[in-house]
Design a protein around this motif. Sequence first.
Motif, PDB file in Angstrom:
ATOM      1  N   MET A  65      11.691  29.767  46.826  1.00 30.01           N
ATOM      2  CA  MET A  65      11.094  31.090  47.207  1.00 30.01           C
ATOM      3  C   MET A  65       9.951  31.173  48.188  1.00 30.01           C
ATOM      4  SD  MET A  65      11.589  34.488  46.816  1.00 30.01           S
ATOM      5  CE  MET A  65      12.351  34.579  45.330  1.00 30.01           C
TER       6      MET A  65
ATOM      7  N   VAL B 106       7.577  33.823  50.538  1.00 28.24           N
ATOM      8  CA  VAL B 106       7.226  35.237  50.394  1.00 28.24           C
ATOM      9  C   VAL B 106       6.013  35.745  51.556  1.00 28.24           C
ATOM     10  CG1 VAL B 106       7.598  35.582  48.214  1.00 28.24           C
ATOM     11  CG2 VAL B 106       5.341  35.102  48.764  1.00 28.24           C
TER      12      VAL B 106
ATOM     13  N   GLY C   4       3.811  40.191  49.794  1.00 29.48           N
ATOM     14  CA  GLY C   4       4.847  40.002  48.768  1.00 29.48           C
ATOM     15  C   GLY C   4       6.095  40.978  49.258  1.00 29.48           C
TER      16      GLY C   4
ATOM     17  N   ARG D  20      10.759  38.548  50.803  1.00 31.66           N
ATOM     18  CA  ARG D  20      10.829  37.438  50.015  1.00 31.66           C
ATOM     19  C   ARG D  20      12.186  36.804  50.284  1.00 31.66           C
ATOM     20  NH1 ARG D  20       9.499  41.837  47.581  1.00 31.66           N
ATOM     21  NH2 ARG D  20      11.617  42.290  46.415  1.00 31.66           N
TER      22      ARG D  20
ATOM     23  N   GLU E  84      14.667  33.746  49.442  1.00 29.01           N
ATOM     24  CA  GLU E  84      15.058  32.744  48.380  1.00 29.01           C
ATOM     25  C   GLU E  84      15.880  31.720  49.123  1.00 29.01           C
ATOM     26  OE1 GLU E  84      16.193  31.485  43.857  1.00 29.01           O
ATOM     27  OE2 GLU E  84      16.477  33.952  44.729  1.00 29.01           O
TER      28      GLU E  84
ATOM     29  N   ARG F 170       6.217  30.240  47.256  1.00 28.55           N
ATOM     30  CA  ARG F 170       5.827  30.492  45.919  1.00 28.55           C
ATOM     31  C   ARG F 170       6.010  29.429  45.025  1.00 28.55           C
ATOM     32  NH1 ARG F 170       8.541  35.625  43.139  1.00 28.55           N
ATOM     33  NH2 ARG F 170       7.715  36.754  44.866  1.00 28.55           N
TER      34      ARG F 170
END
Length: 115
Positions: free
Chosen positions: A45, A47, A51, A54, A56, A114
Motif C-alpha cells: 500500500m 498513500v 491519506g 491510496r 495498493e 504504508r
Amino acid sequence: MKNVPSRLPHWALAAALVLSPQKGFADMNANQKPAAAQTHPYAGMWVTADGHIRHELLPNGRYDEARGSRESAYRGRYEVRGNHIDYWDDTGFTADGDFIDGVLHHAGMILYRRP
C-alpha cells in the motif's frame, strides 16, 4: 506481433503496433501474473500524506486505487522495471511513476509506503 501484412501503408503498420497492446492490457485479469511484477519490493500500500489517494500494488501485477471515500476508483495492471512503474487502467488510461528514496512519485503526487 502476428499477422500484420507487410504490404500495409507505413501509417497503418504504426497504428497496429501502437494500438494492439492496449487491447491485451485491458483484457488482462487478476489471475494473470506478469513476471516483472511478481517479485519486486514495491508491492503493498502506498498513500499520499493526507491519506486521500491510496495505491495498493498487488503481487499479481494488478493495482487498486482508492480516492477519498471512493474505494476501487481505478483498477488495472502495472509493471515495475527497476525503480520505474507503468500503469494501464482497465479503461485504457496509462500513467507512470518512479520510486525515489523509498517514495513513489506518480502524476504529480507523492505517495509513501504504508507499513
